[in-house]
Design an enzyme around this catalytic site. Structure first.
Site, short mmCIF file in Angstrom:
data_model
loop_
_atom_site.label_atom_id
_atom_site.label_comp_id
_atom_site.label_asym_id
_atom_site.label_seq_id
_atom_site.Cartn_x
_atom_site.Cartn_y
_atom_site.Cartn_z
N ARG A 131 0.82 -1.23 0.00
CA ARG A 131 0.00 0.00 0.00
C ARG A 131 0.85 1.27 0.00
NH1 ARG A 131 -2.09 -3.57 -1.23
NH2 ARG A 131 -3.78 -4.74 -0.29
N SER A 176 -10.32 1.12 3.52
CA SER A 176 -9.66 0.85 4.81
C SER A 176 -9.08 2.13 5.38
CB SER A 176 -8.52 -0.15 4.63
OG SER A 176 -9.04 -1.36 4.16
N GLU A 196 -4.09 4.40 6.22
CA GLU A 196 -3.95 4.01 4.81
C GLU A 196 -4.52 5.10 3.91
OE1 GLU A 196 -4.59 -0.11 3.80
OE2 GLU A 196 -5.75 0.44 2.04
C1 FAD Z 1 -15.52 0.52 -0.54
C2 FAD Z 1 -14.04 0.66 -0.77
C3 FAD Z 1 -13.26 -0.48 -0.82
C4 FAD Z 1 -11.87 -0.38 -1.04
N1 FAD Z 1 -11.13 -1.51 -1.09
C5 FAD Z 1 -9.80 -1.43 -1.35
C6 FAD Z 1 -9.01 -2.62 -1.45
O1 FAD Z 1 -9.48 -3.73 -1.33
N2 FAD Z 1 -7.70 -2.48 -1.71
C7 FAD Z 1 -7.11 -1.26 -1.88
O2 FAD Z 1 -5.91 -1.21 -2.14
N3 FAD Z 1 -7.84 -0.13 -1.77
C8 FAD Z 1 -9.16 -0.17 -1.52
N4 FAD Z 1 -9.90 0.97 -1.41
C9 FAD Z 1 -9.23 2.28 -1.44
C10 FAD Z 1 -9.15 2.92 -2.83
O3 FAD Z 1 -10.20 2.46 -3.67
C11 FAD Z 1 -7.81 2.64 -3.50
O4 FAD Z 1 -6.76 3.19 -2.74
C12 FAD Z 1 -7.73 3.22 -4.90
O5 FAD Z 1 -6.55 2.77 -5.52
C13 FAD Z 1 -7.75 4.75 -4.92
O6 FAD Z 1 -7.89 5.15 -6.25
P1 FAD Z 1 -8.52 6.56 -6.63
O7 FAD Z 1 -8.40 6.72 -8.09
O8 FAD Z 1 -9.89 6.69 -6.06
O9 FAD Z 1 -7.50 7.53 -5.92
P2 FAD Z 1 -7.85 8.76 -4.99
O10 FAD Z 1 -8.50 8.27 -3.77
O11 FAD Z 1 -8.54 9.80 -5.79
O12 FAD Z 1 -6.37 9.26 -4.65
C14 FAD Z 1 -5.53 8.49 -3.81
C15 FAD Z 1 -4.11 9.03 -3.92
O13 FAD Z 1 -3.64 8.78 -5.24
C16 FAD Z 1 -3.24 9.99 -5.86
N5 FAD Z 1 -3.57 9.88 -7.28
C17 FAD Z 1 -4.75 9.50 -7.83
N6 FAD Z 1 -4.65 9.48 -9.18
C18 FAD Z 1 -3.38 9.84 -9.48
C19 FAD Z 1 -2.64 10.04 -10.69
N7 FAD Z 1 -3.20 9.85 -11.88
N8 FAD Z 1 -1.36 10.46 -10.60
C20 FAD Z 1 -0.77 10.69 -9.41
N9 FAD Z 1 -1.41 10.53 -8.22
C21 FAD Z 1 -2.69 10.11 -8.27
C22 FAD Z 1 -4.03 11.07 -5.14
O14 FAD Z 1 -3.39 12.33 -5.24
C23 FAD Z 1 -4.04 10.55 -3.71
O15 FAD Z 1 -2.85 10.87 -3.05
C24 FAD Z 1 -11.29 0.90 -1.20
C25 FAD Z 1 -12.09 2.06 -1.16
C26 FAD Z 1 -13.45 1.94 -0.95
C27 FAD Z 1 -14.29 3.19 -0.92
#
Ligand code: FAD
Length: 292
Positions: free
Chosen positions: A160, A209, A280
């Protein structure tokens, strides 16, 4: 390129909290991102990206940064042989759908991660034994000083975690997959989704998480459950009655409400188990957890 002021980040986070960004833009190409990075550098302004906002806790009083939301070419998905070429702003669900249609397996784990490719690379998202580090061949990353391809080793992917910092934008990635019949992929995704629904509050507004699993026989969720925190409330936020490592927006929650729950959870986990839980979820803006 249109740059807006005062866009509320609550519109772009799955928890539904977060104040205004000082500047906000929706680039659709490498050139537009490069222009925006230069624009911000000239003003000494920080840059952050929001994907689907599914792992973000953004400050209620806003973010003093240029916030980017990638679209257009930067959210495209194409297959090339056994590789998936995906924009940093592409949703994992769309990428998985395209991989399945092309008979390419290995990305099934991402059905559980409601984010984008950029967000997945940023925190090496993973579930059910798979993670981005296991499929990522390379990622094309833009900074104010130029853009370059980076390997997983160069990105420093571990549990992570990556070495990426704000100001670095994942424009696209190439994922190495392997041939697998679409029916098998579909069946596995159905099973993983059912397991997820059983254990987690998938129909509530959360950011996934809250804490990383500690180096302990108990997971963060089990530990917080043992601390009696299921259903514990602060303002409009509550610790999920279904899974204690989730915070739900129960009723008009603010980021301050969620933060108060995190502080209480860390205090109790430390008191009862001697463990310092690490968050996280990614903080945007001036947010901090006091030491326990
Ligand atoms: C119901 C639920 C279940 C989940 N289950 C899991 C799981 O099983 N495993 C897991 O790992 N995560 C899980 N997550 C957390 C989340 O979905 C992941 O961390 C996911 O990868 C975040 O992606 P995002 O595009 O929404 O990023 P965001 O939440 O929008 O951003 C997260 C970080 O990434 C950066 N970021 C986003 N896009 C870019 C880019 N293009 N370039 C540079 N930086 C960037 C942002 O600046 C920020 O710091 C869950 C979330 C929810 C709501």
């Amino acid at each position: 390129m249109k740059i807006e002021e005062g866009v509320e980040l609550a519109r772009f986070t799955t928890l539904g909290t977060g104040g205004p960004a000082r500047a906000f833009a929706r680039p659709e190409s490498d050139r537009e991102v490069e222009e925006l990075l230069r624009w911000a550098a000239e003003r000494d302004l920080a840059v952050a990206v929001v994907g689907l906002g599914s792992n973000i806790l953004a400050a209620d009083d806003g973010i003093d940064a240029l916030v980017l939301k990638l679209g257009g070419d930067l959210a495209a998905v194409e297959t090339s042989g056994e590789s998936l070429h995906v924009g940093g702003g592409a949703a994992n669900a769309v990428a998985l759908h395209r991989a399945r249609a092309a008979g390419l397996g290995g990305f099934e784990f991402a059905c559980a991660i409601p984010g984008t490719i950029g967000g997945g690379v940023w925190m090496n998202g993973g579930a059910y034994g798979g993670d981005f580090a296991g499929v990522l061949e390379r990622a094309f990353v833009a900074t104010a000083d130029g853009s370059a391809w980076r390997t997983p080793a160069e990105l420093g992917l571990s549990y992570r975690h990556s070495e990426l910092r704000h100001g670095q934008v994942v424009l696209r990635a190439e994922l190495a997959l392997r041939p697998r019949p679409p029916d098998e992929i579909k069946a596995e995704v159905r099973e993983l989704n059912a397991r997820r629904k059983e254990a987690q509050p998938t129909n509530r507004r959360t950011f996934g998480s809250v804490f990383k699993n500690p180096d302990h026989q108990l997971s963060a969720g089990r530990m917080l459950e043992a601390c009696g925190l299921k259903g514990h409330r602060s303002g409009g936020a509550q610790i999920s009655p279904k899974h204690a490592n989730f915070i739900e927006n129960a009723d008009g929650a603010t980021t301050a409400d969620a933060l108060a729950l995190m502080i209480e959870a860390r205090r109790r986990a430390h008191e009862q188990f001697g463990v310092r839980l690490e968050h996280e979820v990614e903080f945007l803006g001036e947010l901090e957890l006091p030491d326990v």
